[in-house]
Design a protein around this motif. Structure first.
Motif, PDB file in Angstrom:
ATOM      1  N   HIS A 123       0.826  -1.197   0.000  1.00 52.38           N
ATOM      2  CA  HIS A 123       0.000   0.000   0.000  1.00 52.38           C
ATOM      3  C   HIS A 123       0.872   1.263   0.000  1.00 52.38           C
ATOM      4  N   TRP A 124       1.845   1.310   0.891  1.00 56.47           N
ATOM      5  CA  TRP A 124       2.722   2.485   0.990  1.00 56.47           C
ATOM      6  C   TRP A 124       3.645   2.589  -0.210  1.00 56.47           C
ATOM      7  N   GLN A 125       4.083   1.475  -0.729  1.00 50.57           N
ATOM      8  CA  GLN A 125       4.933   1.479  -1.923  1.00 50.57           C
ATOM      9  C   GLN A 125       4.154   2.053  -3.110  1.00 50.57           C
ATOM     10  N   GLN A 126       2.876   1.696  -3.213  1.00 53.35           N
ATOM     11  CA  GLN A 126       2.030   2.229  -4.275  1.00 53.35           C
ATOM     12  C   GLN A 126       1.872   3.742  -4.136  1.00 53.35           C
ATOM     13  N   ALA A 127       1.670   4.227  -2.928  1.00 52.51           N
ATOM     14  CA  ALA A 127       1.563   5.672  -2.697  1.00 52.51           C
ATOM     15  C   ALA A 127       2.860   6.367  -3.110  1.00 52.51           C
ATOM     16  N   ASP A 128       4.002   5.773  -2.769  1.00 51.50           N
ATOM     17  CA  ASP A 128       5.296   6.350  -3.145  1.00 51.50           C
ATOM     18  C   ASP A 128       5.469   6.370  -4.663  1.00 51.50           C
ATOM     19  N   GLU A 129       5.127   5.275  -5.321  1.00 51.54           N
ATOM     20  CA  GLU A 129       5.285   5.198  -6.773  1.00 51.54           C
ATOM     21  C   GLU A 129       4.355   6.171  -7.495  1.00 51.54           C
ATOM     22  N   ASN A 130       3.126   6.312  -6.989  1.00 47.18           N
ATOM     23  CA  ASN A 130       2.147   7.188  -7.636  1.00 47.18           C
ATOM     24  C   ASN A 130       2.397   8.669  -7.374  1.00 47.18           C
ATOM     25  N   HIS A 131       2.897   9.002  -6.192  1.00 45.56           N
ATOM     26  CA  HIS A 131       2.919  10.403  -5.778  1.00 45.56           C
ATOM     27  C   HIS A 131       4.278  10.909  -5.312  1.00 45.56           C
ATOM     28  N   GLY A 132       5.246  10.034  -5.257  1.00 47.38           N
ATOM     29  CA  GLY A 132       6.587  10.437  -4.871  1.00 47.38           C
ATOM     30  C   GLY A 132       6.837  10.309  -3.387  1.00 47.38           C
ATOM     31  N   PRO A 133       8.112  10.367  -3.029  1.00 46.37           N
ATOM     32  CA  PRO A 133       8.489  10.132  -1.638  1.00 46.37           C
ATOM     33  C   PRO A 133       8.013  11.218  -0.673  1.00 46.37           C
ATOM     34  N   GLU A 134       7.919  12.454  -1.135  1.00 49.24           N
ATOM     35  CA  GLU A 134       7.481  13.520  -0.221  1.00 49.24           C
ATOM     36  C   GLU A 134       6.035  13.313   0.216  1.00 49.24           C
ATOM     37  N   ALA A 135       5.161  13.016  -0.744  1.00 46.48           N
ATOM     38  CA  ALA A 135       3.755  12.765  -0.397  1.00 46.48           C
ATOM     39  C   ALA A 135       3.638  11.535   0.497  1.00 46.48           C
ATOM     40  N   ALA A 136       4.377  10.485   0.165  1.00 47.71           N
ATOM     41  CA  ALA A 136       4.317   9.269   0.978  1.00 47.71           C
ATOM     42  C   ALA A 136       4.809   9.547   2.393  1.00 47.71           C
ATOM     43  N   LEU A 137       5.855  10.337   2.534  1.00 50.42           N
ATOM     44  CA  LEU A 137       6.376  10.668   3.862  1.00 50.42           C
ATOM     45  C   LEU A 137       5.362  11.489   4.657  1.00 50.42           C
ATOM     46  N   ARG A 138       4.689  12.428   4.000  1.00 44.93           N
ATOM     47  CA  ARG A 138       3.647  13.196   4.694  1.00 44.93           C
ATOM     48  C   ARG A 138       2.553  12.274   5.206  1.00 44.93           C
ATOM     49  N   LEU A 139       2.113  11.384   4.350  1.00 40.18           N
ATOM     50  CA  LEU A 139       1.057  10.462   4.756  1.00 40.18           C
ATOM     51  C   LEU A 139       1.531   9.507   5.857  1.00 40.18           C
ATOM     52  N   LEU A 140       2.761   9.042   5.756  1.00 35.19           N
ATOM     53  CA  LEU A 140       3.293   8.169   6.804  1.00 35.19           C
ATOM     54  C   LEU A 140       3.391   8.919   8.133  1.00 35.19           C
ATOM     55  N   SER A 141       3.715  10.195   8.081  1.00 37.66           N
ATOM     56  CA  SER A 141       3.798  11.003   9.302  1.00 37.66           C
ATOM     57  C   SER A 141       2.436  11.084   9.980  1.00 37.66           C
ATOM     58  N   VAL A 142       1.404  11.323   9.181  1.00 39.02           N
ATOM     59  CA  VAL A 142       0.054  11.368   9.741  1.00 39.02           C
ATOM     60  C   VAL A 142      -0.334   9.982  10.244  1.00 39.02           C
ATOM     61  N   HIS A 143      -0.020   8.978   9.461  1.00 35.83           N
ATOM     62  CA  HIS A 143      -0.381   7.606   9.807  1.00 35.83           C
ATOM     63  C   HIS A 143       0.390   7.117  11.030  1.00 35.83           C
ATOM     64  N   GLY A 144       1.513   7.729  11.322  1.00 40.54           N
ATOM     65  CA  GLY A 144       2.348   7.301  12.445  1.00 40.54           C
ATOM     66  C   GLY A 144       1.647   7.359  13.783  1.00 40.54           C
ATOM     67  N   SER A 145       0.588   8.130  13.873  1.00 38.10           N
ATOM     68  CA  SER A 145      -0.143   8.219  15.129  1.00 38.10           C
ATOM     69  C   SER A 145      -1.173   7.112  15.265  1.00 38.10           C
ATOM     70  N   HIS A 146      -1.227   6.218  14.281  1.00 44.58           N
ATOM     71  CA  HIS A 146      -2.169   5.106  14.312  1.00 44.58           C
ATOM     72  C   HIS A 146      -1.775   4.100  15.389  1.00 44.58           C
ATOM     73  N   SER A 147      -2.711   3.761  16.202  1.00 40.72           N
ATOM     74  CA  SER A 147      -2.491   2.705  17.193  1.00 40.72           C
ATOM     75  C   SER A 147      -3.842   2.106  17.540  1.00 40.72           C
ATOM     76  N   GLU A 148      -3.820   0.978  18.205  1.00 42.91           N
ATOM     77  CA  GLU A 148      -5.066   0.318  18.578  1.00 42.91           C
ATOM     78  C   GLU A 148      -5.900   1.184  19.519  1.00 42.91           C
ATOM     79  N   SER A 149      -5.248   2.041  20.285  1.00 43.39           N
ATOM     80  CA  SER A 149      -5.976   2.873  21.254  1.00 43.39           C
ATOM     81  C   SER A 149      -6.136   4.304  20.765  1.00 43.39           C
ATOM     82  N   ILE A 150      -6.134   4.498  19.457  1.00 42.06           N
ATOM     83  CA  ILE A 150      -6.163   5.851  18.894  1.00 42.06           C
ATOM     84  C   ILE A 150      -7.342   6.671  19.402  1.00 42.06           C
ATOM     85  N   GLY A 151      -8.520   6.063  19.510  1.00 41.32           N
ATOM     86  CA  GLY A 151      -9.679   6.811  19.985  1.00 41.32           C
ATOM     87  C   GLY A 151      -9.471   7.374  21.375  1.00 41.32           C
TER      88      GLY A 151
END
Length: 94
Positions: free
Chosen positions: A39-67
């Motif tokens: 999934h992340w590799q596809q985002a990188d290939e489609n939109h480049g490393p900067e966009a993928a890094l931004r999304l990974l940064s936002v996604h980094g706060s994902h956890s089972e107890s996110i709520g």
């Protein structure tokens, strides 16, 4: 990344192999890791490393107890939708 996360010889600091800890549950975990990396590799290939890094940064706060952690149960859903959208249709949030 895929090889590092899924190497059969990968061990924790205490010496236990991940596959030994999860036993029969290891195969579904590996499949899940592969799906996420794809999934992340596809985002990188489609939109480049900067966009993928931004999304990974936002996604980094994902956890089972996110709520509970963020005080809102919508955050995880919002992040997931943004990542899927970028990977699938080319709309990168700015």
């Amino acid at each position: 990344m895929r090889l590092t996360l899924t190497a059969p010889s990968r061990r924790l600091a205490n010496g236990q192999a991940l596959q030994d800890i999860f036993e029969k549950g290891w195969a579904p975990i590996l499949a899940s890791i592969h799906r996420e990396i794809d999934h992340w590799q596809q985002a990188d290939e489609n939109h480049g490393p900067e966009a993928a890094l931004r999304l990974l940064s936002v996604h980094g706060s994902h956890s089972e107890s996110i709520g509970g952690w963020w005080g809102s149960d919508w955050y995880e859903t919002m992040v997931h939708r943004a990542v899927v959208r970028v990977a699938s249709d080319g709309n990168c949030p700015r």
